[in-house]
Write a protein that holds these residues in place. Structure first.
Motif, mmCIF file in Angstrom:
data_model
loop_
_atom_site.group_PDB
_atom_site.id
_atom_site.type_symbol
_atom_site.label_atom_id
_atom_site.label_comp_id
_atom_site.label_asym_id
_atom_site.label_seq_id
_atom_site.Cartn_x
_atom_site.Cartn_y
_atom_site.Cartn_z
ATOM 1 N N ASN A 152 7.958 -3.687 -11.995
ATOM 2 C CA ASN A 152 6.679 -3.005 -12.193
ATOM 3 C C ASN A 152 5.512 -3.900 -11.786
ATOM 4 N N ASN A 153 5.585 -5.186 -12.153
ATOM 5 C CA ASN A 153 4.533 -6.128 -11.750
ATOM 6 C C ASN A 153 4.484 -6.255 -10.228
ATOM 7 N N ALA A 154 5.651 -6.361 -9.607
ATOM 8 C CA ALA A 154 5.708 -6.480 -8.155
ATOM 9 C C ALA A 154 5.055 -5.267 -7.492
ATOM 10 N N GLN A 155 5.373 -4.083 -7.992
ATOM 11 C CA GLN A 155 4.785 -2.871 -7.413
ATOM 12 C C GLN A 155 3.275 -2.863 -7.592
ATOM 13 N N ARG A 156 2.791 -3.334 -8.725
ATOM 14 C CA ARG A 156 1.348 -3.403 -8.960
ATOM 15 C C ARG A 156 0.683 -4.360 -7.969
ATOM 16 N N TYR A 157 1.299 -5.538 -7.741
ATOM 17 C CA TYR A 157 0.739 -6.505 -6.785
ATOM 18 C C TYR A 157 0.727 -5.925 -5.368
ATOM 19 N N LEU A 158 1.827 -5.277 -5.002
ATOM 20 C CA LEU A 158 1.912 -4.695 -3.663
ATOM 21 C C LEU A 158 0.934 -3.538 -3.499
ATOM 22 N N ASP A 159 0.729 -2.762 -4.557
ATOM 23 C CA ASP A 159 -0.236 -1.662 -4.505
ATOM 24 C C ASP A 159 -1.657 -2.172 -4.289
ATOM 25 N N GLN A 160 -1.977 -3.343 -4.858
ATOM 26 C CA GLN A 160 -3.306 -3.930 -4.651
ATOM 27 C C GLN A 160 -3.517 -4.245 -3.169
ATOM 28 N N VAL A 161 -2.502 -4.818 -2.536
ATOM 29 C CA VAL A 161 -2.614 -5.156 -1.116
ATOM 30 C C VAL A 161 -2.622 -3.881 -0.274
ATOM 31 N N LYS A 162 -1.832 -2.899 -0.664
ATOM 32 C CA LYS A 162 -1.811 -1.627 0.062
ATOM 33 C C LYS A 162 -3.198 -0.976 0.051
ATOM 34 N N ALA A 163 -3.868 -1.034 -1.084
ATOM 35 C CA ALA A 163 -5.214 -0.459 -1.170
ATOM 36 C C ALA A 163 -6.159 -1.152 -0.190
ATOM 37 N N LEU A 164 -6.046 -2.469 -0.073
ATOM 38 C CA LEU A 164 -6.880 -3.207 0.879
ATOM 39 C C LEU A 164 -6.531 -2.823 2.320
ATOM 40 N N ALA A 165 -5.237 -2.724 2.605
ATOM 41 C CA ALA A 165 -4.797 -2.360 3.958
ATOM 42 C C ALA A 165 -5.223 -0.940 4.306
ATOM 43 N N ASP A 166 -5.069 -0.021 3.356
ATOM 44 C CA ASP A 166 -5.484 1.367 3.594
ATOM 45 C C ASP A 166 -6.981 1.453 3.877
ATOM 46 N N ALA A 167 -7.768 0.693 3.114
ATOM 47 C CA ALA A 167 -9.219 0.705 3.308
ATOM 48 C C ALA A 167 -9.599 0.178 4.688
ATOM 49 N N ALA A 168 -8.787 -0.747 5.215
ATOM 50 C CA ALA A 168 -9.056 -1.311 6.536
ATOM 51 C C ALA A 168 -8.380 -0.520 7.651
ATOM 52 N N GLY A 169 -7.582 0.486 7.283
ATOM 53 C CA GLY A 169 -6.885 1.286 8.279
ATOM 54 C C GLY A 169 -5.740 0.543 8.952
#
Length: 145
Positions: free
Chosen positions: A65-82
């Protein structure tokens, strides 16, 4: 230039800042990003096996669950940058080894990671995963402080 960037993350503020740098680099080169979180396996001792088995299950679930939370944080940054994004969570005894292996498996051409900043005796005793990656990686490693 760099088309596939591997970003190891550990949930710290420093690794999130490194992720921002890696994503910006990917944006500039129209590349892709793979974020990796290495989960340390549950360390057991031979004592009261049933209790330890339950504890190991709880540990593994919380770690995932922690790993998914960390990866989701990076995904949000990547999504925002396209930026195209892939998140990977893997169990591994030696994080540096998992990072280097994942870099090869994913054909990444750059690793962007944070440095924990340990100094003196702490670094001597505990070592540095970043330093181990620097010594073993076949691709450039950008270290963010």
């Amino acid at each position: 230039m760099f088309k596939h960037i591997l970003i190891p993350v550990d949930g710290s503020e420093l690794s999130l800042r490194a992720a921002q740098v890696g994503i910006e680099q990917a944006r500039l080169t129209q590349g892709t990003v793979t974020a990796l979180h290495v989960i340390s396996p549950f360390q057991t001792i031979s004592y009261m096996g049933a209790i330890l088995a339950a504890t190991e299950f709880a540990y593994n679930e919380e770690a995932k669950n922690n790993a998914q939370r960390y990866l989701d944080q990076v995904k949000a940054l990547a999504d925002a940058a396209g930026i195209p994004f892939e998140g990977v969570a893997e169990f591994g005894d030696e994080p540096y080894d998992t990072i280097v292996r994942t870099c090869k498996d994913k054909h990444a051409d750059l690793i962007v990671m944070g440095s924990n900043g340990w100094r003196g005796m702490t670094r001597l005793l505990l070592g540095s995963e970043t330093h181990k990656v620097l010594l073993r990686a076949d691709v450039p490693v950008l270290v963010c402080h």
